[in-house]
Scaffold this active site. Structure first.
Site, PDB file in Angstrom:
ATOM      1  CB  SER A   1       4.728  -8.151  13.708  1.00  0.00           C
ATOM      2  OG  SER A   1       6.101  -8.463  13.638  1.00  0.00           O
TER       3      SER A   1
ATOM      4  CE1 TYR B   1       5.551  -5.347   8.749  1.00  0.00           C
ATOM      5  CE2 TYR B   1       6.972  -5.921  10.602  1.00  0.00           C
ATOM      6  CZ  TYR B   1       5.975  -6.262   9.697  1.00  0.00           C
ATOM      7  OH  TYR B   1       5.403  -7.512   9.756  1.00  0.00           O
TER       8      TYR B   1
HETATM    9  N1  LIG Z   1       6.449 -13.692   7.857  1.00  0.00           N
HETATM   10  C1  LIG Z   1       6.750 -13.122   8.995  1.00  0.00           C
HETATM   11  O1  LIG Z   1       7.856 -13.306   9.528  1.00  0.00           O
HETATM   12  C2  LIG Z   1       5.739 -12.253   9.701  1.00  0.00           C
HETATM   13  C3  LIG Z   1       5.960 -11.947  11.043  1.00  0.00           C
HETATM   14  C4  LIG Z   1       5.064 -11.116  11.687  1.00  0.00           C
HETATM   15  C5  LIG Z   1       3.962 -10.609  11.028  1.00  0.00           C
HETATM   16  N2  LIG Z   1       3.779 -10.916   9.706  1.00  0.00           N
HETATM   17  C6  LIG Z   1       2.615 -10.346   9.023  1.00  0.00           C
HETATM   18  O2  LIG Z   1       1.892 -11.378   8.405  1.00  0.00           O
HETATM   19  C7  LIG Z   1       1.091 -10.831   7.365  1.00  0.00           C
HETATM   20  C8  LIG Z   1       1.188 -11.738   6.141  1.00  0.00           C
HETATM   21  O3  LIG Z   1       2.504 -11.688   5.648  1.00  0.00           O
HETATM   22  P1  LIG Z   1       3.290 -12.970   5.146  1.00  0.00           P
HETATM   23  O4  LIG Z   1       4.426 -13.178   6.067  1.00  0.00           O
HETATM   24  O5  LIG Z   1       2.370 -14.071   4.876  1.00  0.00           O
HETATM   25  O6  LIG Z   1       3.946 -12.371   3.801  1.00  0.00           O
HETATM   26  P2  LIG Z   1       3.637 -12.633   2.264  1.00  0.00           P
HETATM   27  O7  LIG Z   1       3.895 -14.070   1.920  1.00  0.00           O
HETATM   28  O8  LIG Z   1       4.385 -11.592   1.536  1.00  0.00           O
HETATM   29  O9  LIG Z   1       2.072 -12.373   2.159  1.00  0.00           O
HETATM   30  C9  LIG Z   1       1.548 -11.081   2.159  1.00  0.00           C
HETATM   31  C10 LIG Z   1       0.131 -11.159   1.644  1.00  0.00           C
HETATM   32  O10 LIG Z   1      -0.446  -9.849   1.681  1.00  0.00           O
HETATM   33  C11 LIG Z   1      -1.013  -9.592   0.427  1.00  0.00           C
HETATM   34  N3  LIG Z   1      -1.019  -8.172   0.118  1.00  0.00           N
HETATM   35  C12 LIG Z   1       0.010  -7.306   0.067  1.00  0.00           C
HETATM   36  N4  LIG Z   1      -0.422  -6.089  -0.294  1.00  0.00           N
HETATM   37  C13 LIG Z   1      -1.767  -6.201  -0.491  1.00  0.00           C
HETATM   38  C14 LIG Z   1      -2.780  -5.308  -0.880  1.00  0.00           C
HETATM   39  N5  LIG Z   1      -2.531  -4.018  -1.162  1.00  0.00           N
HETATM   40  N6  LIG Z   1      -4.048  -5.770  -0.971  1.00  0.00           N
HETATM   41  C15 LIG Z   1      -4.324  -7.053  -0.702  1.00  0.00           C
HETATM   42  N7  LIG Z   1      -3.411  -7.945  -0.320  1.00  0.00           N
HETATM   43  C16 LIG Z   1      -2.142  -7.522  -0.218  1.00  0.00           C
HETATM   44  C17 LIG Z   1      -0.204 -10.381  -0.577  1.00  0.00           C
HETATM   45  O11 LIG Z   1      -0.997 -10.698  -1.711  1.00  0.00           O
HETATM   46  P3  LIG Z   1      -0.922  -9.985  -3.142  1.00  0.00           P
HETATM   47  O12 LIG Z   1       0.495  -9.583  -3.364  1.00  0.00           O
HETATM   48  O13 LIG Z   1      -1.407 -11.077  -4.058  1.00  0.00           O
HETATM   49  O14 LIG Z   1      -1.877  -8.851  -3.044  1.00  0.00           O
HETATM   50  C18 LIG Z   1       0.065 -11.651   0.226  1.00  0.00           C
HETATM   51  O15 LIG Z   1      -1.011 -12.537   0.098  1.00  0.00           O
HETATM   52  C19 LIG Z   1       1.583  -9.412   7.152  1.00  0.00           C
HETATM   53  O16 LIG Z   1       0.690  -8.510   7.768  1.00  0.00           O
HETATM   54  C20 LIG Z   1       2.921  -9.398   7.882  1.00  0.00           C
HETATM   55  O17 LIG Z   1       3.273  -8.119   8.331  1.00  0.00           O
HETATM   56  C21 LIG Z   1       4.630 -11.746   9.043  1.00  0.00           C
END
Ligand SMILES: NC(=O)c1ccc[n+]([C@@H]2O[C@H](COP(=O)([O-])OP(=O)(O)OC[C@H]3O[C@@H](n4cnc5c(N)ncnc54)[C@H](OP(=O)(O)O)[C@@H]3O)[C@@H](O)[C@H]2O)c1
Length: 250
Positions: free
Chosen positions: A145, A158
Site C-alpha cells: 500500500s 496497518y
Molecule cells: N482499497 C484500497 O484503497 C487499498 C489500498 C492499498 C492496499 N490495499 C490492500 O488491498 C488488499 C485487498 O483489499 P481491498 O481493497 O480489495 O478490500 P476488500 O474489498 O475489503 O477485500 C478484502 C479481501 O480480503 C479478504 N479477506 C479478509 N480477511 C480474510 C481472511 N482472514 N482470509 C481470507 N481472505 C480474507 C476478503 O474476503 P472475505 O471477507 O470473503 O474473506 C476480501 O476478498 C488488502 O491487502 C488491502 O490492504 C487496498
C-alpha cells in the site's frame, strides 16, 4: 490476446478474491485466458464469481480460505495444482484496514491485521514456494500500500503490516534468484473497495469513507498493474508498482 502475452494460460491463485482488488484481478486475468483459483472466506461470493467467469469462457475454481490458517492456504494452492497442474502466479492480496489511533487500544484489531496482512502473506509464500522452486519458475505478487511507504497518525499498525509486506517481498526477491521466480509488490493508494468497511471506530470510518468518496479510483487500476507485471518478458522482474489516484493528496 495471443499465446505470447505471458498471461494467457498462466495459473493464478488469488487470496481475497471475493471483493475489491482480488475480484477485479480475477476478472481481468480470466478475460485474458489465465485460469484463476480464488480464495476468501465468503464462499457464496466466490461461487458466483466462478460461475460468471466460467460462463464467459474462462477457467476458474474456488476454495473457501481463511488466510490466517496455514493449512487452508495450502489447500488453496494445492487445488491449483490439482485442477490445472501448476501454479504460475500467487497473488497474496487478502487484507483488512481497521485503523485507529494507538491510544484507543484496539488490540484485537492489531492482532487481526498482523494475522491477515502479514501472516496471511507468509502462509501464501509457504504454500506456493515449494511448487515454484520445483518448477523453476513462478511469480509472487504481494499487495502492500502507500501505507507501506508512509505512516500517518491513526494508521500505525496497518502501515506496519504493509511495511512488513514490502520487507518480506524484498527478502524473497533475493532468495529466489536460483529458481527464476519473480516478485512484485503492488502498493496502491485509495481504491474504491470494501476496505474502509473494516474500520470500527466511527470517527475514523467517517473520515476515511469521505476521503475515499472524493479520491478513490476503480479496482481495475490494480488489475491493470497485475497485468503489466505479469506480461513482461520472463527476464524482466517488476519489483514494485506504487500508484495513487491522481487526486490523492498524501
Ligand atoms: N482499497 C484500497 O484503497 C487499498 C489500498 C492499498 C492496499 N490495499 C490492500 O488491498 C488488499 C485487498 O483489499 P481491498 O481493497 O480489495 O478490500 P476488500 O474489498 O475489503 O477485500 C478484502 C479481501 O480480503 C479478504 N479477506 C479478509 N480477511 C480474510 C481472511 N482472514 N482470509 C481470507 N481472505 C480474507 C476478503 O474476503 P472475505 O471477507 O470473503 O474473506 C476480501 O476478498 C488488502 O491487502 C488491502 O490492504 C487496498
Amino acid at each position: 490476446m495471443t499465446d505470447t502475452d505471458n498471461i494467457s494460460g498462466k495459473v493464478v491463485v488469488i487470496t481475497g478474491a471475493s471483493s475489491g482488488l482480488g475480484e477485479a484481478a480475477a476478472r481481468h486475468l480470466s478475460a485474458r485466458g489465465a485460469p484463476v483459483v480464488l480464495g476468501a472466506r465468503r464462499a457464496d461470493r466466490l461461487k458466483a464469481l466462478v460461475e460468471e467467469l466460467t460462463r464467459a469462457g474462462g477457467k476458474a475454481a474456488a476454495v473457501t480460505t481463511d488466510v490466517t490458517d496455514r493449512a487452508q492456504v495450502q489447500r488453496l494452492v494445492d487445488a491449483a495444482i490439482r485442477s490445472f497442474g501448476r501454479i504460475d502466479v500467487m497473488i497474496n492480496n487478502a487484507g483488512l484496514m481497521p485503523q485507529s489511533p494507538l491510544g484507543r487500544l484496539k488490540t484485537a484489531e492489531w492482532d487481526r491485521m498482523i494475522d491477515v496482512n502479514i501472516k496471511g502473506v507468509l502462509y501464501g509464500i509457504a504454500a506456493a514456494l515449494p511448487y515454484m522452486e520445483r518448477q523453476k519458475s513462478g511469480h509472487f505478487i504481494n499487495v502492500s500500500s502507500v501505507a507501506g511507504h508512509k505512516v500517518r497518525a491513526g494508521g500505525a499498525v496497518y502501515a506496519a503490516t504493509k511495511h512488513a509486506v514490502r520487507v518480506i517481498s524484498e527478502g524473497l526477491r533475493q532468495e529466489v534468484k536460483p529458481y527464476g521466480i519473480r516478485t512484485t509488490v503492488i502498493s496502491p493508494g485509495a481504491v474504491d473497495t470494501e476496505l474502509p468497511e473494516s474500520i470500527t471506530e466511527p470517527d475514523v470510518a467517517e473520515r476515511t469513507k469521505k476521503m475515499y468518496a472524493e479520491q478513490a479510483i476503480s479496482a481495475d487500476s490494480f488489475a491493470r498493474a497485475v497485468l503489466f507485471a505479469m506480461s513482461q518478458p520472463d527476464d524482466m522482474d517488476v519489483n514494485e508498482i506504487l500508484y495513487r489516484p491522481t487526486k490523492q493528496d498524501f
